[in-house]
Write a protein that holds these residues in place. Structure first.
Motif, PDB file in Angstrom:
ATOM      1  N   GLY A 496      -1.482  -7.627 -17.782  1.00  0.00           N
ATOM      2  CA  GLY A 496      -2.693  -7.721 -16.986  1.00  0.00           C
ATOM      3  C   GLY A 496      -2.515  -7.332 -15.535  1.00  0.00           C
ATOM      4  N   VAL A 497      -1.474  -6.540 -15.243  1.00  0.00           N
ATOM      5  CA  VAL A 497      -1.235  -6.077 -13.871  1.00  0.00           C
ATOM      6  C   VAL A 497      -1.123  -4.559 -13.877  1.00  0.00           C
ATOM      7  CG1 VAL A 497       0.301  -6.157 -11.884  1.00  0.00           C
ATOM      8  CG2 VAL A 497      -0.045  -8.212 -13.251  1.00  0.00           C
ATOM      9  N   LEU A 498      -1.967  -3.899 -13.105  1.00  0.00           N
ATOM     10  CA  LEU A 498      -1.937  -2.444 -12.996  1.00  0.00           C
ATOM     11  C   LEU A 498      -1.135  -2.064 -11.762  1.00  0.00           C
ATOM     12  CD1 LEU A 498      -2.883   0.425 -13.719  1.00  0.00           C
ATOM     13  CD2 LEU A 498      -4.989  -0.049 -12.468  1.00  0.00           C
ATOM     14  N   ILE A 499       0.008  -1.389 -11.969  1.00  0.00           N
ATOM     15  CA  ILE A 499       0.856  -0.938 -10.864  1.00  0.00           C
ATOM     16  C   ILE A 499       0.830   0.582 -10.847  1.00  0.00           C
ATOM     17  CG2 ILE A 499       3.178  -0.935  -9.887  1.00  0.00           C
ATOM     18  CD1 ILE A 499       3.692  -3.589 -11.216  1.00  0.00           C
ATOM     19  N   LYS A 500       0.398   1.149  -9.723  1.00  0.00           N
ATOM     20  CA  LYS A 500       0.140   2.585  -9.662  1.00  0.00           C
ATOM     21  C   LYS A 500       1.375   3.380  -9.264  1.00  0.00           C
ATOM     22  CE  LYS A 500      -4.778   2.194  -8.734  1.00  0.00           C
ATOM     23  NZ  LYS A 500      -5.850   2.541  -7.786  1.00  0.00           N
ATOM     24  N   GLY A 501       2.378   3.348 -10.137  1.00  0.00           N
ATOM     25  CA  GLY A 501       3.515   4.228  -9.925  1.00  0.00           C
ATOM     26  C   GLY A 501       4.773   3.540  -9.439  1.00  0.00           C
ATOM     27  N   GLY A 502       5.826   4.356  -9.352  1.00  0.00           N
ATOM     28  CA  GLY A 502       7.130   3.837  -8.984  1.00  0.00           C
ATOM     29  C   GLY A 502       7.210   3.323  -7.566  1.00  0.00           C
ATOM     30  N   GLY A 503       6.442   3.927  -6.650  1.00  0.00           N
ATOM     31  CA  GLY A 503       6.470   3.483  -5.251  1.00  0.00           C
ATOM     32  C   GLY A 503       6.060   2.034  -5.092  1.00  0.00           C
ATOM     33  N   PRO A 504       4.826   1.663  -5.493  1.00  0.00           N
ATOM     34  CA  PRO A 504       4.424   0.258  -5.414  1.00  0.00           C
ATOM     35  C   PRO A 504       5.317  -0.670  -6.237  1.00  0.00           C
ATOM     36  CG  PRO A 504       2.507   1.645  -5.735  1.00  0.00           C
ATOM     37  CD  PRO A 504       3.712   2.527  -5.888  1.00  0.00           C
ATOM     38  N   LEU A 505       5.794  -0.190  -7.393  1.00  0.00           N
ATOM     39  CA  LEU A 505       6.644  -1.024  -8.244  1.00  0.00           C
ATOM     40  C   LEU A 505       7.940  -1.385  -7.531  1.00  0.00           C
ATOM     41  CD1 LEU A 505       7.093  -2.334 -11.021  1.00  0.00           C
ATOM     42  CD2 LEU A 505       8.040  -0.155 -11.813  1.00  0.00           C
ATOM     43  N   GLU A 506       8.569  -0.412  -6.884  1.00  0.00           N
ATOM     44  CA  GLU A 506       9.803  -0.687  -6.145  1.00  0.00           C
ATOM     45  C   GLU A 506       9.526  -1.453  -4.858  1.00  0.00           C
ATOM     46  OE1 GLU A 506      13.078   1.928  -5.484  1.00  0.00           O
ATOM     47  OE2 GLU A 506      12.373   3.324  -7.007  1.00  0.00           O
ATOM     48  N   ASN A 507       8.495  -1.031  -4.129  1.00  0.00           N
ATOM     49  CA  ASN A 507       8.216  -1.646  -2.826  1.00  0.00           C
ATOM     50  C   ASN A 507       7.885  -3.128  -2.948  1.00  0.00           C
ATOM     51  OD1 ASN A 507       8.637   0.743  -1.457  1.00  0.00           O
ATOM     52  ND2 ASN A 507       6.490   1.348  -1.483  1.00  0.00           N
ATOM     53  N   LEU A 508       7.158  -3.483  -4.000  1.00  0.00           N
ATOM     54  CA  LEU A 508       6.753  -4.880  -4.162  1.00  0.00           C
ATOM     55  C   LEU A 508       7.970  -5.789  -4.266  1.00  0.00           C
ATOM     56  CD1 LEU A 508       4.322  -6.755  -4.463  1.00  0.00           C
ATOM     57  CD2 LEU A 508       4.378  -6.346  -6.933  1.00  0.00           C
ATOM     58  N   GLY A 509       9.015  -5.318  -4.914  1.00  0.00           N
ATOM     59  CA  GLY A 509      10.216  -6.126  -5.062  1.00  0.00           C
ATOM     60  C   GLY A 509      11.103  -6.145  -3.843  1.00  0.00           C
ATOM     61  N   SER A 510      10.802  -5.291  -2.864  1.00  0.00           N
ATOM     62  CA  SER A 510      11.623  -5.247  -1.651  1.00  0.00           C
ATOM     63  C   SER A 510      10.998  -6.032  -0.502  1.00  0.00           C
ATOM     64  CB  SER A 510      11.818  -3.786  -1.206  1.00  0.00           C
ATOM     65  OG  SER A 510      10.578  -3.226  -0.778  1.00  0.00           O
ATOM     66  N   LEU A 511       9.796  -6.562  -0.714  1.00  0.00           N
ATOM     67  CA  LEU A 511       9.073  -7.233   0.369  1.00  0.00           C
ATOM     68  C   LEU A 511       9.598  -8.637   0.620  1.00  0.00           C
ATOM     69  CD1 LEU A 511       5.419  -6.244  -0.620  1.00  0.00           C
ATOM     70  CD2 LEU A 511       6.848  -5.186   1.110  1.00  0.00           C
ATOM     71  N   ASP A 750      -2.875  -0.643  -4.656  1.00  0.00           N
ATOM     72  CA  ASP A 750      -1.629  -0.113  -5.212  1.00  0.00           C
ATOM     73  C   ASP A 750      -1.223  -0.933  -6.429  1.00  0.00           C
ATOM     74  OD1 ASP A 750      -1.178   1.838  -3.108  1.00  0.00           O
ATOM     75  OD2 ASP A 750      -0.749   0.132  -1.822  1.00  0.00           O
ATOM     76  N   VAL A 751      -1.525  -2.238  -6.370  1.00  0.00           N
ATOM     77  CA  VAL A 751      -1.278  -3.158  -7.473  1.00  0.00           C
ATOM     78  C   VAL A 751      -2.565  -3.932  -7.713  1.00  0.00           C
ATOM     79  CG1 VAL A 751       0.054  -5.146  -8.283  1.00  0.00           C
ATOM     80  CG2 VAL A 751       1.165  -3.397  -6.878  1.00  0.00           C
ATOM     81  N   ALA A 752      -3.062  -3.927  -8.949  1.00  0.00           N
ATOM     82  CA  ALA A 752      -4.309  -4.621  -9.267  1.00  0.00           C
ATOM     83  C   ALA A 752      -4.038  -5.724 -10.285  1.00  0.00           C
ATOM     84  CB  ALA A 752      -5.339  -3.639  -9.814  1.00  0.00           C
ATOM     85  N   LEU A 753      -4.331  -6.969  -9.889  1.00  0.00           N
ATOM     86  CA  LEU A 753      -4.269  -8.092 -10.824  1.00  0.00           C
ATOM     87  C   LEU A 753      -5.607  -8.128 -11.544  1.00  0.00           C
ATOM     88  CD1 LEU A 753      -2.698 -10.799  -8.446  1.00  0.00           C
ATOM     89  CD2 LEU A 753      -1.549  -8.988  -9.738  1.00  0.00           C
ATOM     90  N   MET A 754      -5.608  -7.787 -12.825  1.00  0.00           N
ATOM     91  CA  MET A 754      -6.872  -7.611 -13.528  1.00  0.00           C
ATOM     92  C   MET A 754      -7.651  -8.923 -13.620  1.00  0.00           C
ATOM     93  SD  MET A 754      -6.686  -4.449 -13.955  1.00  0.00           S
ATOM     94  CE  MET A 754      -8.143  -4.195 -14.945  1.00  0.00           C
ATOM     95  N   ALA A 755      -6.966 -10.036 -13.795  1.00  0.00           N
ATOM     96  CA  ALA A 755      -7.634 -11.331 -13.869  1.00  0.00           C
ATOM     97  C   ALA A 755      -7.840 -11.886 -12.463  1.00  0.00           C
ATOM     98  CB  ALA A 755      -6.810 -12.310 -14.703  1.00  0.00           C
ATOM     99  N   ASP A 756      -8.852 -12.724 -12.336  1.00  0.00           N
ATOM    100  CA  ASP A 756      -9.086 -13.403 -11.060  1.00  0.00           C
ATOM    101  C   ASP A 756      -8.205 -14.652 -11.017  1.00  0.00           C
ATOM    102  OD1 ASP A 756     -10.225 -13.856  -8.596  1.00  0.00           O
ATOM    103  OD2 ASP A 756     -11.917 -14.987  -9.407  1.00  0.00           O
ATOM    104  N   ASP A 757      -6.897 -14.396 -11.087  1.00  0.00           N
ATOM    105  CA  ASP A 757      -5.933 -15.481 -11.254  1.00  0.00           C
ATOM    106  C   ASP A 757      -4.719 -15.202 -10.371  1.00  0.00           C
ATOM    107  OD1 ASP A 757      -4.199 -17.446 -12.038  1.00  0.00           O
ATOM    108  OD2 ASP A 757      -4.346 -17.045 -14.180  1.00  0.00           O
ATOM    109  N   LEU A 758      -4.545 -16.041  -9.361  1.00  0.00           N
ATOM    110  CA  LEU A 758      -3.464 -15.843  -8.398  1.00  0.00           C
ATOM    111  C   LEU A 758      -2.087 -16.002  -9.029  1.00  0.00           C
ATOM    112  CD1 LEU A 758      -3.224 -15.237  -5.351  1.00  0.00           C
ATOM    113  CD2 LEU A 758      -3.067 -17.698  -4.961  1.00  0.00           C
TER     114      LEU A 758
END
Length: 830
Positions: A496-511, A750-758
């Motif tokens: 249920g998470v839309l990640i738009k490519g390798g950039g956001p996928l890698e960047n999210l884990g580096s934050l 860049d990342v979409a949580l499809m559900a309205d769930d934090l």
């Protein structure tokens, strides 16, 4: 490498009369803030006949033209029809090297602006309609033996206005026949079967030569036949590469095999081709697993729907559904369309689209006509999505989206596009390969002439050079990152998470920093009235009648709360009619009731810009309510205060636990940003466990706040993807919550949580961390094997062991990446 695109301003922003309009400044700022966009500026015309243009300089490896379209669309602009956007699934692309060959060939074609191809065969093409056509691109792909089996065409005016052709779905019956026709006489398994035939012929020839008294020609015939089967696909790839004046591993393997044959070492040459072709086939199979995980999303929606026609029901293909149709859904059936419930009650398993683990109760809307007029505002208890599973009750739904425009269809298309987006690590490895491969070739040339320095025959020098060639070929390095990204994006989509490519996928884990919007993100987004405090001489009813009359015209969440709770408080009393509503962004609203101006908004709005100041009594009331954590709205008619309304938006139940889990994942700094009063923001932040709260922020202040944070460290912005789009664009990663059913949220994030769930946020961050770890492991393996094999082959290691180690490392990194498909979030259980 930087690309440029120029767009005519009157086409991009039709309502803008002059180039100096503020809309241009907002648009260029929004674009320039995004990763991968180097510069966005206005290019003034040089003559009266030439239109002013928006010029965007961007890195096509980091951001696609389609993504730029999305950003322009988010800014309220349209884009010229000049550029077409294609997303196709092609057959015959089974590994990263083949993908790169096809991409570079397409990129060299006239009129193709960008061409990116994934190792799983997904192709994304941007082209100039004035210079080429879709048919010409299809013909080029057919020439490359990469025919299209699934296609989605996006119109240039909107990045996701897709036209799905009948029969183009990957699970159609004709798709199998198409694959059979182009994959070879054995279909998609041809490469594996050819590799096994090569191995069988090699074994037969070796056995005949060593164990029997068969004539020498028999063994040679077996070896030559093994060359034919083992080198068939490799030769095709080598020819394509030579046309591009590029040496890849396929070309080098053929040279090594031919050299072995020239030296009479037919068995070793056949062994090299057998191991290489077998490795390719197994790599194809492994990448196919990740590809099928994505294709499975497209197969969630049923192909037909039962539609009510008059008094009866008829089953029709989903492509024939039209907006307004009534679809009948039986218990335990999958829903065929997006829409809202008009009859019946049930619970719906939305996990296939939103990743929610608990079924969601659904009930019919009270007014079908009103819901149909504004389908995007229909609340979650009425809204349903294609591909989800109905529970025990029969329901009927009104269709609000065509089959090509459903949330599921958009997710599938965006996930497919995400495969073609390169991550920072992949861009680095591509640059590394461009330097490394020529270096290897130079070393091989030196080793070819080692016999002139070392006392050995040319045969030995040639053999050693070929072994080094095989050992140093960076096959595992080429696939190390794409395989992990493909698996990570596929796993995220299943959760249920839309990640738009390798950039956001890698960047999210580096934050190490996350910024949250307050309303609707950390809070429920459904505030309720807690206090009604009229001014002296004003009744509570008089205050609420005016407030409800005005707020009925607004679609703000606070307005909806005032209308909902106010109507309940008034209990059917007559409410006056308001008109001429104007929104004062970030502050409040102004309207007219019975010829008098009514102002409703924050206390800070009054006493400035010509608006009357609030009385001391109203100011004291606001101060008192804010100390209790209330959001306050002051109501004024003419120059007279009517009173104060206090509202409270409760924090989400999952917010506190989510914040704790994010801290455990290594997010060191979390900030809540809000347009609400600082004390109210601080109270909500403290309740959910966030240490920093920045209140009193106008929309432009939120953008500045994110820009300031990003200058200090990489930061993600979590919001609803609609009101927060500019701030999200300025963040390292923009994360939208509740994106299912919201086109704007899907396009801007860049990342979409499809559900309205934090609670899905820690899953996304954890998956990103795991993906980064897998990529690092793969890089160590791929570079480590090369570092060990090159000295070993220089010292005398044979071609056979070198090929085995080489292909083994390639398969190891691919299967290591596939572990991400089984990733589980320990906290959320996804």
């Amino acid at each position: 490498m930087s690309e440029r695109i120029r767009l005519d301003i009157p086409v991009v922003l039709p309502d803008v009369g002059i180039a100096a309009d503020r809309c241009i400044a907002r648009l260029t700022a929004l674009l320039a803030a995004h990763e991968g966009v180097e510069e966005a500026h206005l290019r003034n015309s040089t003559s009266a006949e030439t239109l002013p243009q928006l010029c965007v300089h961007y890195d096509p490896d980091a951001v696609s033209l389609a993504r730029i379209r999305d950003m322009i669309s988010t800014a309220g602009a349209t884009i010229t029809d000049q550029f077409g956007h294609l997303v196709w699934q092609a057959e015959g692309i089974s590994h990263q090297r083949r993908a790169r060959t096809v991409a570079e060939t397409l990129s060299a074609s006239p009129g193709v602006v960008e061409a990116v191809v994934s190792a799983a065969g997904m192709i994304r093409i941007e082209f100039d309609r004035q210079k080429t056509s879709e048919e010409a691109i299809r013909a080029e792909l057919d020439r490359l033996d990469a025919p299209i089996i699934t296609s989605e065409t996006a119109s240039a005016s909107h990045a996701h206005d897709h036209k799905h052709r009948k029969g183009d779905h990957s699970n159609d019956n004709d798709a199998e026949g198409h694959d059979h026709a182009h994959g070879g006489i054995f279909g998609s398994q041809t490469e594996l079967i050819f590799a096994l035939l090569c191995g069988g012929l090699l074994a037969s020839g070796f056995a005949a030569e060593k164990l029997t008294s068969a004539p020498p020609w028999f063994s040679l015939t077996c070896y030559l036949a093994a060359y034919g089967f083992g080198g068939w696909f490799t030769l095709r790839e080598a020819i394509d590469n030579l046309r591009l004046k590029r040496f890849e591993i396929d070309t080098l393997m053929l040279v090594a095999a031919a050299g072995a044959g020239a030296l009479g070492a037919w068995a070793e040459g056949a062994l090299l081709l057998f191991l290489f072709s077998l490795g390719h086939a197994l790599e194809h199979y492994a990448m196919g697993r990740a590809k099928r995980a994505i294709e499975a999303l497209a197969e969630l929606a049923p192909r037909t729907a039962m539609v009510r026609r008059g008094e009866g029901q008829v089953e029709i293909p989903v492509e024939d559904l039209v907006i307004g149709d009534t679809v009948v859904v039986k218990p335990n059936e999958r829903l065929a369309a997006d829409g809202f419930v008009v009859t019946g009650r049930s619970s719906v398993n939305q996990a296939p689209v939103t990743g929610e683990s608990v079924s969601v109760d659904k009930e019919p809307v009270s007014d079908r006509a009103q819901a149909a007029s504004r389908p995007d505002t229909v609340s979650a208890e009425h809204r349903v999505f294609a591909g989800t599973i109905n529970g025990p009750g029969a329901i009927e739904i009104a269709v609000t989206r065509l089959s090509a425009d459903t949330t599921l269809a958009k997710v599938v298309q965006m996930v497919s596009e995400a495969e073609t987006q390169k991550s920072p690590t992949q861009r680095f490895t591509d640059r590394f390969e461009r330097v490394f491969v020529p270096t290897v070739l130079a070393l091989v040339m030196v080793l070819l002439f080692a016999w002139t320095v070392v006392d050995e025959p040319f045969r030995d020098s040639f053999y050693r050079a070929m072994a080094v060639l095989v050992a140093a070929s960076p096959c595992a390095l080429a696939i190390a990152t794409p395989s992990a990204v493909l698996s990570g994006v596929a796993r995220a989509a299943r959760g249920g998470v839309l990640i738009k490519g390798g950039g956001p996928l890698e960047n999210l884990g580096s934050l190490t920093a996350l910024a949250f919007d307050k309303t609707g993100t950390l809070t429920e987004g459904r505030p309720r009235i807690t206090d009604i405090v009229p001014a002296s001489g004003v009744s509570e009813s008089d205050l609420m009648k005016i407030a409800v009359a005005v707020e009925r015209l607004s679609d703000h969440p606070l307005a909806a709360a005032i209308v909902r709770d106010g109507e309940q408080f008034l209990g059917g009393q007559d409410i006056p009619v308001a008109s001429d509503l104007s929104s004062l962004t970030g502050r409040g609203v102004q309207a007219s009731v019975a010829g008098k101006i009514v102002l409703i908004g924050k206390a800070e709005m009054f006493g400035h810009d010509g608006f009357p100041a609030l009385s001391s009594q109203s100011a004291q009331t606001i101060e008192h309510l804010r100390e209790q954590g209330r959001t306050t709205m002051a109501v004024q008619i003419g120059d007279r205060d009517l009173g104060i309304i206090g509202l409270l938006d409760t924090p989400r139940a999952a917010a506190k636990q989510t914040i704790a889990r994010l801290k455990a994942l290594g997010i060191l700094r979390m900030i809540m940003i809000s347009g609400d009063n600082q004390r109210v923001a601080a109270a909500v932040a403290g309740e959910v466990g966030i240490d920093e709260a920045w209140g009193d922020l106008m929309p432009e202040d939120k953008v500045a706040a994110i820009a300031k944070l990003r200058a200090e460290m990489p930061v993600a912005m979590v919001g609803d993807g609609v009101n927060d789009a500019p701030a999200m664009a300025n963040a390292t990663v923009g994360i939208a919550m509740g994106a299912a059913g919201s086109d704007v949220a899907l396009e801007t994030a860049d990342v979409a949580l499809m559900a309205d769930d934090l609670s899905h946020l820690p899953f996304a961050v954890g998956l990103s961390l795991s993906t980064r770890w897998v990529i690092r492991q793969n890089l160590v393996v791929s570079l480590g094997v090369v570092a060990l094999l090159v000295p070993a082959t220089v010292m005398g290691l044979g071609i056979g062991p070198a090929v085995m180690a080489h292909e083994g490392s390639t398969l190891l990194v691919v299967f290591n990446a596939l572990r991400l498909l089984a990733y589980r979030d320990n906290g959320g259980g996804k």
